[in-house]
Design a protein around this motif. Structure first.
Motif, mmCIF file in Angstrom:
data_model
loop_
_atom_site.group_PDB
_atom_site.id
_atom_site.type_symbol
_atom_site.label_atom_id
_atom_site.label_comp_id
_atom_site.label_asym_id
_atom_site.label_seq_id
_atom_site.Cartn_x
_atom_site.Cartn_y
_atom_site.Cartn_z
ATOM 1 N N LEU A 11 0.815 -1.204 0.000
ATOM 2 C CA LEU A 11 0.000 0.000 0.000
ATOM 3 C C LEU A 11 0.850 1.255 0.000
ATOM 4 C CD1 LEU A 11 -2.940 -0.782 2.451
ATOM 5 C CD2 LEU A 11 -3.059 -0.475 -0.027
ATOM 6 N N ASN A 12 0.372 2.260 -0.733
ATOM 7 C CA ASN A 12 0.990 3.584 -0.762
ATOM 8 C C ASN A 12 0.296 4.422 0.313
ATOM 9 O OD1 ASN A 12 1.779 6.204 -1.276
ATOM 10 N ND2 ASN A 12 1.581 6.038 -3.498
ATOM 11 N N ALA A 13 0.974 4.628 1.452
ATOM 12 C CA ALA A 13 0.353 5.325 2.584
ATOM 13 C C ALA A 13 -0.041 6.749 2.217
ATOM 14 C CB ALA A 13 1.311 5.335 3.778
ATOM 15 N N GLY A 14 0.758 7.413 1.390
ATOM 16 C CA GLY A 14 0.433 8.781 0.989
ATOM 17 C C GLY A 14 -0.856 8.843 0.198
ATOM 18 N N ARG A 15 -1.061 7.868 -0.681
ATOM 19 C CA ARG A 15 -2.291 7.849 -1.488
ATOM 20 C C ARG A 15 -3.504 7.547 -0.608
ATOM 21 N NH1 ARG A 15 -6.142 8.722 -3.486
ATOM 22 N NH2 ARG A 15 -7.042 8.107 -5.490
ATOM 23 N N VAL A 16 -3.328 6.702 0.402
ATOM 24 C CA VAL A 16 -4.412 6.414 1.340
ATOM 25 C C VAL A 16 -4.806 7.687 2.081
ATOM 26 C CG1 VAL A 16 -5.069 5.142 3.420
ATOM 27 C CG2 VAL A 16 -3.783 3.989 1.604
ATOM 28 N N ALA A 283 -3.809 20.142 9.800
ATOM 29 C CA ALA A 283 -3.476 18.718 9.862
ATOM 30 C C ALA A 283 -3.863 18.137 11.221
ATOM 31 C CB ALA A 283 -1.986 18.513 9.601
ATOM 32 N N ARG A 284 -3.632 18.898 12.291
ATOM 33 C CA ARG A 284 -3.996 18.436 13.631
ATOM 34 C C ARG A 284 -5.508 18.244 13.743
ATOM 35 N NH1 ARG A 284 -2.301 22.611 16.368
ATOM 36 N NH2 ARG A 284 -0.138 21.912 16.234
ATOM 37 N N ALA A 285 -6.270 19.173 13.159
ATOM 38 C CA ALA A 285 -7.725 19.075 13.218
ATOM 39 C C ALA A 285 -8.222 17.846 12.461
ATOM 40 C CB ALA A 285 -8.356 20.340 12.653
ATOM 41 N N LEU A 286 -7.592 17.531 11.324
ATOM 42 C CA LEU A 286 -8.001 16.365 10.540
ATOM 43 C C LEU A 286 -7.792 15.084 11.329
ATOM 44 C CD1 LEU A 286 -6.617 17.417 7.059
ATOM 45 C CD2 LEU A 286 -9.014 17.087 7.646
ATOM 46 N N VAL A 287 -6.701 15.018 12.091
ATOM 47 C CA VAL A 287 -6.447 13.842 12.911
ATOM 48 C C VAL A 287 -7.481 13.744 14.028
ATOM 49 C CG1 VAL A 287 -4.810 12.760 14.512
ATOM 50 C CG2 VAL A 287 -3.988 13.780 12.379
ATOM 51 N N GLN A 294 -2.771 9.475 14.017
ATOM 52 C CA GLN A 294 -1.611 10.356 14.150
ATOM 53 C C GLN A 294 -0.392 9.742 13.482
ATOM 54 O OE1 GLN A 294 -1.546 13.497 15.589
ATOM 55 N NE2 GLN A 294 0.524 13.598 14.758
ATOM 56 N N GLU A 295 -0.271 8.411 13.593
ATOM 57 C CA GLU A 295 0.879 7.725 12.994
ATOM 58 C C GLU A 295 0.891 7.866 11.475
ATOM 59 O OE1 GLU A 295 0.062 6.359 16.953
ATOM 60 O OE2 GLU A 295 -1.219 6.410 15.162
ATOM 61 N N LEU A 296 -0.276 7.704 10.861
ATOM 62 C CA LEU A 296 -0.356 7.845 9.406
ATOM 63 C C LEU A 296 -0.069 9.281 8.989
ATOM 64 C CD1 LEU A 296 -1.004 6.775 6.595
ATOM 65 C CD2 LEU A 296 -3.429 7.183 7.048
#
Length: 333
Positions: A11-16, A283-287, A294-296
């Motif tokens: 899997l491509n983590a960035g694409r996920v 980015a923090r709000a999206l998590v 947070q790891e992803l």
């Protein structure tokens, strides 16, 4: 490709991450959900030779080519002829062609041209498919586009089909089967579009013309008034701002003019700095909203991907309006 025995389909983590955050959908035009599988960019061909793979661009916007005409009316006529030719090509496909009709500017124009062409050819009414928010005929609703789709269908004499959200439930199994076969889903699957394509196929149509993102191709950047102000045309800038506000049911206020001035006069370097500061809390709000862990977010550098997204959209006015439009057309976002 991903199922080939020689491909390690990791899997491509960035694409996920891009899929989970709708603003980042297709932040680039080559990555897929698999690290070892790449997408062929739009407007390119791929050729395999004994020497290896050869990727070549065969089409792209040309910033050095500009059609100069005598008046605004001449430009409008030239654009209409071009659009009419594209619609005619769609209507000339083997089998019967239908259109999606949302009530927005894009699909409404296409429906009007198609109806005119079909009348001239004595080929019967234009057939349209619409997703609506209220009654089956699209009337008595507060949704403007639903109302407009009914008006356009009536004005063009279309044989219109309207579908409420509840109708999607009747085809959930079929839609799920369609989605299950997608190795690289995008845009949250655009369930409504897939549903309308499905209904058109069930009705015997082999081709469907849609107006998705026509405003991206034919429209001006939302910052057009600010571009005009930077070019020293304040009267025209305020006029365009007024037209835009009227389109959304409002009028120009002193606060709107102040925002326009700020948008036009703030240096591009300051804009980039503001965006860099913006993406970290975003980015923090999206998590926190549980779109991802947070790891992803850390593994894919989510703030960096958000900054790349805003950069692709255009942060400032370092380019001309024409160059900005071309960049928007070429941007995968």
């Amino acid at each position: 490709v991903a199922q080939h025995e020689k491909v390690q389909a990791s899997l491509n983590a960035g694409r996920v991450a891009d899929f989970l955050v709708d603003r980042l959908e297709r932040i680039d035009d080559t990555s897929t959900f698999y690290e070892q599988v790449q997408r062929l960019p739009p407007g390119h061909t791929l050729r395999y030779t004994p020497g290896g793979l050869e990727i070549r661009r065969y089409w792209g916007p040309r910033p050095d080519r500009e059609q100069v005409l005598d008046s605004d009316e001449a430009y409008a006529d030239a654009f209409e002829q071009l659009l009419q030719g594209v619609v005619q090509q769609g209507l000339d496909q083997p089998g019967v062609t239908a259109l999606m009709l949302s009530g927005g500017l894009d699909s409404s124009v296409l429906a009007g041209i198609a109806a005119r062409e079909l009348r001239a050819l004595d080929r019967g009414p234009v057939h349209t498919f619409s997703g609506v928010s209220a009654s089956d005929d699209g009337k008595n609703t507060v949704c403007p586009e639903t109302r407009f789709s009914a008006l356009v269908a009536q004005d063009t004499g279309a044989e219109a089909r309207f579908f409420q959200p509840g109708a999607v439930g009747q085809d959930l199994d079929t839609l799920n089967d369609c989605m299950a076969g997608h190795e690289d889903p995008f845009d949250y699957e655009w369930v409504l579009l897939q549903f309308l394509f499905l209904k058109a196929r069930e009705s015997g149509f082999r081709y469907v013309i849609d107006g998705v993102d026509g405003n991206l191709v034919a429209g001006l950047d939302f910052a057009y008034p600010a571009h005009l102000l930077r070019l020293g045309r304040p009267g025209r800038a305020v006029h365009e701002l007024s037209c835009r506000n009227r389109m959304f049911g409002g009028r120009v206020t002193a606060l709107d003019v102040a925002r326009l001035a700020r948008q036009a006069l703030v240096p591009d370097s300051v804009r980039r700095l503001k965006v860099r500061r913006k993406v970290i809390p975003e980015a923090r709000a999206l998590v926190e909203q549980r779109f991802m862990s947070q790891e992803l977010a850390e593994s894919v550098n989510l703030p960096g991907r958000l900054f790349e997204y805003y950069s692709n959209k255009g942060i400032g006015f370092e380019t001309s309006l024409r160059q900005q439009h071309i960049r928007t057309l070429q941007s995968p976002v």
